[in-house]
Design a protein around this motif. Structure first.
Motif, PDB file in Angstrom:
ATOM      1  N   TYR A  38       0.680  -1.003  -0.050  1.00  0.00           N
ATOM      2  CA  TYR A  38       0.382  -0.080   0.283  1.00  0.00           C
ATOM      3  C   TYR A  38       0.997   0.816   0.291  1.00  0.00           C
ATOM      4  N   PRO A  39       0.301   2.573  -0.775  1.00  0.00           N
ATOM      5  CA  PRO A  39       0.677   3.492  -0.831  1.00  0.00           C
ATOM      6  C   PRO A  39       1.074   4.404   0.840  1.00  0.00           C
ATOM      7  N   PHE A  40       0.956   3.188   1.923  1.00  0.00           N
ATOM      8  CA  PHE A  40       0.703   3.945   2.844  1.00  0.00           C
ATOM      9  C   PHE A  40       1.977   3.560   4.445  1.00  0.00           C
ATOM     10  N   PRO A  41       2.310   2.900   4.995  1.00  0.00           N
ATOM     11  CA  PRO A  41       2.566   1.902   6.122  1.00  0.00           C
ATOM     12  C   PRO A  41       1.482   1.580   7.792  1.00  0.00           C
ATOM     13  N   ASP A  42       1.554   0.510   7.889  1.00  0.00           N
ATOM     14  CA  ASP A  42       0.462  -0.384   8.423  1.00  0.00           C
ATOM     15  C   ASP A  42       0.242   0.532   9.459  1.00  0.00           C
ATOM     16  N   GLU A  43      -0.963   0.681  10.524  1.00  0.00           N
ATOM     17  CA  GLU A  43      -0.864   1.322  11.593  1.00  0.00           C
ATOM     18  C   GLU A  43      -1.319   2.438  11.298  1.00  0.00           C
ATOM     19  N   ILE A  44      -1.451   3.433  10.567  1.00  0.00           N
ATOM     20  CA  ILE A  44      -1.953   4.545  10.004  1.00  0.00           C
ATOM     21  C   ILE A  44      -3.678   4.889   9.324  1.00  0.00           C
ATOM     22  N   LEU A  45      -4.333   4.079   9.405  1.00  0.00           N
ATOM     23  CA  LEU A  45      -5.695   4.426   9.212  1.00  0.00           C
ATOM     24  C   LEU A  45      -6.452   4.687   9.635  1.00  0.00           C
ATOM     25  N   ASP A  46      -6.981   5.357  10.428  1.00  0.00           N
ATOM     26  CA  ASP A  46      -8.768   5.769  11.568  1.00  0.00           C
ATOM     27  C   ASP A  46      -9.871   4.429  11.215  1.00  0.00           C
ATOM     28  N   VAL A  47     -10.160   4.567   9.779  1.00  0.00           N
ATOM     29  CA  VAL A  47     -11.268   4.187   9.260  1.00  0.00           C
ATOM     30  C   VAL A  47     -11.008   3.731   8.032  1.00  0.00           C
ATOM     31  N   ILE A  48     -11.624   1.581   8.124  1.00  0.00           N
ATOM     32  CA  ILE A  48     -11.702   1.390   6.421  1.00  0.00           C
ATOM     33  C   ILE A  48     -12.855   1.235   6.368  1.00  0.00           C
ATOM     34  N   LEU A  49     -13.540   1.275   4.827  1.00  0.00           N
ATOM     35  CA  LEU A  49     -15.243   1.557   4.425  1.00  0.00           C
ATOM     36  C   LEU A  49     -14.738   0.304   3.475  1.00  0.00           C
ATOM     37  N   LEU A  50     -15.896  -0.417   3.899  1.00  0.00           N
ATOM     38  CA  LEU A  50     -16.188  -1.857   3.329  1.00  0.00           C
ATOM     39  C   LEU A  50     -16.894  -1.607   2.998  1.00  0.00           C
ATOM     40  N   VAL A  51     -18.000  -1.212   1.742  1.00  0.00           N
ATOM     41  CA  VAL A  51     -19.626  -1.634   1.446  1.00  0.00           C
ATOM     42  C   VAL A  51     -19.573  -2.278   0.406  1.00  0.00           C
ATOM     43  N   PHE A  52     -19.731  -3.291  -0.273  1.00  0.00           N
ATOM     44  CA  PHE A  52     -19.892  -4.117  -0.396  1.00  0.00           C
ATOM     45  C   PHE A  52     -18.945  -4.623  -1.973  1.00  0.00           C
ATOM     46  N   VAL A  53     -17.906  -4.835  -0.303  1.00  0.00           N
ATOM     47  CA  VAL A  53     -16.354  -4.769  -1.378  1.00  0.00           C
ATOM     48  C   VAL A  53     -16.327  -6.600  -1.379  1.00  0.00           C
ATOM     49  N   LEU A  54     -16.662  -6.980   0.027  1.00  0.00           N
ATOM     50  CA  LEU A  54     -15.992  -8.303   0.267  1.00  0.00           C
ATOM     51  C   LEU A  54     -17.030  -9.261  -0.545  1.00  0.00           C
ATOM     52  N   SER A  55     -17.918  -9.030  -1.120  1.00  0.00           N
ATOM     53  CA  SER A  55     -18.743 -10.051  -1.428  1.00  0.00           C
ATOM     54  C   SER A  55     -18.049 -10.320  -3.177  1.00  0.00           C
ATOM     55  N   ALA A  56     -17.359  -9.407  -3.732  1.00  0.00           N
ATOM     56  CA  ALA A  56     -17.072  -9.626  -4.554  1.00  0.00           C
ATOM     57  C   ALA A  56     -15.321 -10.245  -5.126  1.00  0.00           C
ATOM     58  N   ILE A  57     -15.340 -10.152  -3.762  1.00  0.00           N
ATOM     59  CA  ILE A  57     -14.318 -11.210  -3.472  1.00  0.00           C
ATOM     60  C   ILE A  57     -13.816 -12.930  -3.280  1.00  0.00           C
ATOM     61  N   HIS A  58     -13.472 -13.825  -3.836  1.00  0.00           N
ATOM     62  CA  HIS A  58     -13.756 -15.087  -3.567  1.00  0.00           C
ATOM     63  C   HIS A  58     -13.722 -15.960  -2.476  1.00  0.00           C
ATOM     64  N   PRO A  59     -14.282 -16.578  -2.230  1.00  0.00           N
ATOM     65  CA  PRO A  59     -14.973 -16.746  -0.601  1.00  0.00           C
ATOM     66  C   PRO A  59     -13.175 -17.041   0.206  1.00  0.00           C
ATOM     67  N   ASP A  60     -12.328 -18.091  -0.257  1.00  0.00           N
ATOM     68  CA  ASP A  60     -11.109 -18.641   0.209  1.00  0.00           C
ATOM     69  C   ASP A  60     -10.183 -17.188  -0.379  1.00  0.00           C
ATOM     70  N   ARG A  61     -10.437 -16.308  -0.196  1.00  0.00           N
ATOM     71  CA  ARG A  61      -9.490 -14.943   0.222  1.00  0.00           C
ATOM     72  C   ARG A  61     -10.084 -13.887   0.786  1.00  0.00           C
ATOM     73  N   MET A  62     -11.037 -14.123   1.468  1.00  0.00           N
ATOM     74  CA  MET A  62     -12.038 -12.460   2.364  1.00  0.00           C
ATOM     75  C   MET A  62     -10.970 -13.316   3.549  1.00  0.00           C
ATOM     76  N   GLN A  63     -10.466 -13.975   3.979  1.00  0.00           N
ATOM     77  CA  GLN A  63      -9.929 -14.086   5.411  1.00  0.00           C
ATOM     78  C   GLN A  63      -8.155 -13.321   5.456  1.00  0.00           C
ATOM     79  N   GLY A  64      -8.016 -13.804   3.836  1.00  0.00           N
ATOM     80  CA  GLY A  64      -6.812 -13.220   3.827  1.00  0.00           C
ATOM     81  C   GLY A  64      -7.185 -11.508   3.775  1.00  0.00           C
ATOM     82  N   VAL A  65      -8.071 -11.005   2.808  1.00  0.00           N
ATOM     83  CA  VAL A  65      -7.812  -9.802   2.760  1.00  0.00           C
ATOM     84  C   VAL A  65      -7.924  -9.042   4.145  1.00  0.00           C
ATOM     85  N   VAL A  66      -9.432  -9.323   4.633  1.00  0.00           N
ATOM     86  CA  VAL A  66      -9.121  -9.263   5.559  1.00  0.00           C
ATOM     87  C   VAL A  66      -8.426  -8.487   7.296  1.00  0.00           C
TER      88      VAL A  66
END
Length: 367
Positions: free
Chosen positions: A233-261
């Motif tokens: 990512y274009p920024f380091p870890d632990e820099i964000l206050d909020v991550i908004l996931l609205v109708f995002v994870l549903s487009a990802i293969h179920p086997d890959r969702m946990q890794g993404v989150v």
């Protein structure tokens, strides 16, 4: 936290499809009102998703949408049977591989066809998720503040080039001129909200960048595949206050969702929030799929090649807590949507959730 700090939000394109309306709505949607009180995230609201309750079935077509619909046991069973029926014939494995490999292509075609006309302004975002733009953080950063922020961001990352255009040299100069041992807090004194938004479909990002209301002083849009663990990512870890996931994870293969989150959770500051809204199990759109469109259990491909998964509340809870986050809110939103002209009723189901990163890491029980 004090009043002077930078508030960073990462939103995905489908989370904020018309994200330019944030600037327009940031003040109007955060005015003190009765609605605002029901959206506090530190408790379970009494009416978190609306207060239009259908008490007289004969009046169903007086409004387009009714809130907090209760399903009978018979309705639940019919929905389960319908979902089982439309999953009997599965998409062939070779075709499934193609949909996975070329997922970004199908979404690019979607945005090429629909532009930003497919989605309406999501005026409810600030009502249901006031964490996006808290009271007192209504003013976007100006150009000078934005430049200073990214200089500090680079210093925080020990002047490592993270691929954020135009900041590496600034960060290097900053480190040379200031004795900070490669570290400066980005929370020191920068007011305003800065939005990062990304999508793996370049066409989606181009739509954001092309809009006149998209201002680089408060928004940076970039192409990124959240499923690619090796992609930084274009920024380091632990820099964000909020991550908004609205109708995002549903487009990802179920086997890959946990890794993404789990990867996204690392981007949050301690106390940061992950805000989630997506399709719920047995939503009308799931029951409308014909045989031969099912990829795997509760995972389907649409006619345009884009894919969609339908969640349960327990699945969402397990996924986010396994990523080390704590449940703040996790609701099933059942609504009755009607077409008043055609006299058609549709049972809609969504999951809406808020999960927070603990301020302190969990204690090792073995110690």
């Amino acid at each position: 936290k004090g009043q002077n700090y930078n508030f960073s939000v990462l939103c995905f394109y489908r989370s904020l499809i018309k994200m330019y309306f944030i600037k327009r709505l940031s003040v109007s949607c955060l005015r003190k009102s009765k609605i605002q009180q029901r959206c506090q995230s530190n408790r379970r609201p009494t009416a978190p998703l609306g207060s239009r309750i259908l008490t007289d079935p004969t009046k169903a077509f007086e409004h387009n949408m009714w809130d907090h619909m209760q399903w009978s046991q018979e309705e639940e069973e019919r929905a389960r049977e319908k979902a089982t029926e439309n999953a009997l014939v599965r998409v062939q494995p070779e075709a499934q591989d193609k949909y996975e490999r070329e997922a970004s292509k199908y979404w690019n075609e979607f945005y090429k066809t629909h532009k930003d006309n497919f989605f309406k302004d999501r005026n409810w975002l600030f009502l249901e998720f006031p964490e996006i733009l808290p009271e007192g953080k209504k003013t976007p950063m100006n150009e000078e503040e934005k430049s200073l922020y990214h200089v500090k961001l680079n210093a925080t990352n020990k002047c490592t080039n993270l691929g954020f255009p135009g900041t590496f040299e600034e960060g290097k100069d900053y480190c040379q001129k200031n004795s900070v041992d490669g570290f400066t807090s980005v929370q020191d004194s920068i007011p305003g909200v800065f939005l990062y938004c990304c999508d793996f479909a370049s066409g989606a990002v181009a739509l954001v960048k092309s809009h006149l209301s998209c201002n680089s002083a408060w928004c940076f849009a970039f192409v990124h595949d959240v499923c690619d663990d090796a992609l930084r990512y274009p920024f380091p870890d632990e820099i964000l206050d909020v991550i908004l996931l609205v109708f995002v994870l549903s487009a990802i293969h179920p086997d890959r969702m946990q890794g993404v989150v789990s990867r996204l959770a690392k981007l949050l500051k301690p106390g940061g929030m992950m805000l989630f809204r997506d399709y719920g199990r047995y939503d009308t759109s799931q029951l409308r799929f014909k045989k031969g469109r099912c990829l795997s259990e509760n995972f389907y491909v649409r006619g345009d090649g884009t894919r969609v998964y339908f969640f349960t509340k327990d699945e969402v809870h397990n996924m986010f807590t396994l990523a080390g986050l704590v449940e703040v809110q996790n609701l099933v939103d059942r609504r009755l949507q009607v077409n008043r002209k055609k006299k058609v009723k549709m049972q809609r189901v969504w999951i809406q959730s808020k999960f927070q990163k603990p301020f302190q890491p969990p204690q090792n029980s073995c110690q």
